[in-house]
Scaffold this active site. Sequence first.
Site, PDB file in Angstrom:
ATOM      1  N   HIS A 155       0.839  -1.223   0.000  1.00 21.01           N
ATOM      2  CA  HIS A 155       0.000   0.000   0.000  1.00 21.01           C
ATOM      3  C   HIS A 155       0.864   1.258   0.000  1.00 21.01           C
ATOM      4  O   HIS A 155       0.444   2.292   0.523  1.00 21.01           O
ATOM      5  CB  HIS A 155      -0.944   0.046   1.209  1.00 21.01           C
ATOM      6  CG  HIS A 155      -1.710  -1.208   1.426  1.00 21.01           C
ATOM      7  ND1 HIS A 155      -2.957  -1.427   0.898  1.00 21.01           N
ATOM      8  CD2 HIS A 155      -1.392  -2.347   2.106  1.00 21.01           C
ATOM      9  CE1 HIS A 155      -3.388  -2.627   1.249  1.00 21.01           C
ATOM     10  NE2 HIS A 155      -2.448  -3.212   1.967  1.00 21.01           N
ATOM     11  N   SER A 276      15.757  21.032 -16.857  1.00 19.31           N
ATOM     12  CA  SER A 276      14.555  21.827 -17.091  1.00 19.31           C
ATOM     13  C   SER A 276      14.924  23.103 -17.838  1.00 19.31           C
ATOM     14  O   SER A 276      16.045  23.596 -17.719  1.00 19.31           O
ATOM     15  CB  SER A 276      13.921  22.167 -15.732  1.00 19.31           C
ATOM     16  OG  SER A 276      13.177  23.355 -15.821  1.00 19.31           O
ATOM     17  N   LYS A 282      16.987  21.344 -11.660  1.00 18.91           N
ATOM     18  CA  LYS A 282      16.310  20.081 -11.947  1.00 18.91           C
ATOM     19  C   LYS A 282      17.175  19.028 -12.625  1.00 18.91           C
ATOM     20  O   LYS A 282      18.013  19.333 -13.460  1.00 18.91           O
ATOM     21  CB  LYS A 282      15.075  20.326 -12.836  1.00 18.91           C
ATOM     22  CG  LYS A 282      13.947  21.055 -12.169  1.00 18.91           C
ATOM     23  CD  LYS A 282      13.322  20.296 -11.009  1.00 18.91           C
ATOM     24  CE  LYS A 282      12.465  19.143 -11.468  1.00 18.91           C
ATOM     25  NZ  LYS A 282      11.270  19.592 -12.187  1.00 18.91           N
ATOM     26  N   GLU A 289      10.179   8.100 -17.197  1.00 20.09           N
ATOM     27  CA  GLU A 289       8.827   8.642 -17.423  1.00 20.09           C
ATOM     28  C   GLU A 289       8.323   8.309 -18.817  1.00 20.09           C
ATOM     29  O   GLU A 289       7.158   7.967 -19.022  1.00 20.09           O
ATOM     30  CB  GLU A 289       8.833  10.164 -17.232  1.00 20.09           C
ATOM     31  CG  GLU A 289       9.015  10.579 -15.790  1.00 20.09           C
ATOM     32  CD  GLU A 289       9.263  12.068 -15.686  1.00 20.09           C
ATOM     33  OE1 GLU A 289       8.284  12.810 -15.569  1.00 20.09           O
ATOM     34  OE2 GLU A 289      10.427  12.484 -15.761  1.00 20.09           O
TER      35      GLU A 289
END
Length: 461
Positions: A155, A276, A282, A289
Site C-alpha cells: 500500500h 529543465s 532540476k 517517465e
Amino acid sequence: MSKIWKARFDKDIDELADEFNSSLPVDKKMYGQDILASAAHAKMLGKCGIIPTEDADKIIDGLNEILEDVQKGALIIQDAEDIHMFVEQELTKRIGEAGKKLHTARSRNDQVATDLRLYAKDSINAIKKELVSFIQTLIDIAQKNIYTYMPGFTHMQKAQPITLAFHLMAYANMFFRDLKKFNNAYDILDECPLGSGALSGTTYPIDREFTAKELGFSRLTLNAMDAVSDRDFVADFIYNTALTMIHLSKLAEEVITWASDEYRFIELSDSFSTGSSIMPQKKNPDMAELTRGKSARALGNLTSILAVLKALPLAYNKDLQEDKELFFSNEEILLKSIKIFNKMLSTATFNKERMLKSAKRGHSNATDFADYLTKKGVPFREAYQITGKLVNHCIKQDTTIEEMPLSELKKFSILVEEDIYQKISINTLVEQRKFKGGTSPEAVESSIKILKEHLKLIKID
Ligand code: ARG
C-alpha cells in the site's frame, strides 16, 4: 500508380482511395522477408517443374539484386500498393517475362501471412536477446546488493525490510516470465502458410514442405483458410510486448519515486537524465517517465489488434492490413525501452545509507516483535494486539521499538527479555527470512543461481 489488377476495371482508382489502400509506408519494413519468401517460392516452382528452372534462377538472381540494392540505398521502395507488389513489379522491370511467373501458385494472402511470420520470428529473437541481457543486468546489480537493506512496501506504506537484491530479483523473475511467453509465442507461430493461396490451397503440384524448410519453419499450417486469416500470432506478440512494457512501467514508476528528493534511493547517471528549461536545479528521470508513458501506447495497440480481429469473418479481409502498424509499433516501443532501461540501470548508483535509514523507520519490525511473543507461547492474535498498542505508543512518543529501554517494553509484555533487541534488529529481520523465495541473502543467492541456470536454457535462434 499502375495496378496489377487493373484489367478487370474500367476506371482508374481514385487518388485518395489509392493512398488509403496502400500499406507500403508501413510494410516496406518487411522487404527482406518478402524477398526471402519469394526466392524460396521460386526455387520450389522450378524444382516442381511448375516454371522452367532457368526462369526460377533468373527470378532468384533478380530478387537477390533487389535485396542488395535496397540494402545499399540504391533502390528506394516506393510507387507500389504494398511491399509484395513492389518486389514483383521491380523484378519484372529488371528481368522481364520470367518475373511475371513468380506469382504462380501464390496469393498475396499466403504471402503476407508468411512474411509477417518470418518478421515476427526475427523480432522475437531480437527481443529475447534484449530481455536476456536486461535480466543479466538486474542479476549483476542484485549480486552486488545482497546485503543492501531497504524498506519493502505494501500500500506504499513501509511493511517489512528487504534487500535491494531481493527487490530487483522480483523484476528479474517478472522479465523471465516474459521471456518464456515470447518463447511460447515463437513456437506457436513457427509454421509456414505458404501454399495456402488465396484461401483454399492451389491446384499446382507444389511442395509445401520444401518451401517451409527453405524458410526455416518447423511445421506447415494445416488449414489454408485459417492460415491466411490467422493473426493470433500478432495478438500474442502484442500482448507479450504490452505486458513486458507494463512490467517496465512498474519499474519506471519505482525509479521515478526513488530518484525523488523525498526518497533519494537512486542516483541516475547524468547521461540518462534531462534538465529543465526554467528550473536550473532540476535533474529529471525522463527516460523512466517516457517508458511509463509509452507503455500506454503498447497497451492501446493490444486493444486495437483484438478489436480488428473481433467478429472478422473468414478468410482474408483488408482489415488485417492494420495488423502490421500495431505490430511494428509495439516492437519498436519495447526494444527501445528495454535498451534504455538496461543502460540507465547499469549506470545508476544506489544510496545504501538512505535505504538503510529508511528501512529502519516506519516500525517495520512490528511483525517480528509479535512473532517474538508468539514464539514464547502468546497466541499470535494476542501478540498482534500487544504490538499494535506498542507501535501506537512509539508513534505518539516519536520513538521506535528498539529505541525503548527494556523496562518500558516489559510494560507491554513481561515476556520481553534482553534478546529482543537482537531479534528485531534489521539484520535479523532480513537474514531470518531464509526459506526459498525469501529476502535473506542466502535465499536470494540461491534464487539468483536458479534463474541463471534457467537463463542458460533459453534458446535464441
Ligand atoms: N497489403 C496487404 C496486407 O497487408 C497484403 C494482402 C493483400 N491481399 C488482398 N487480398 N488484397 O494485408
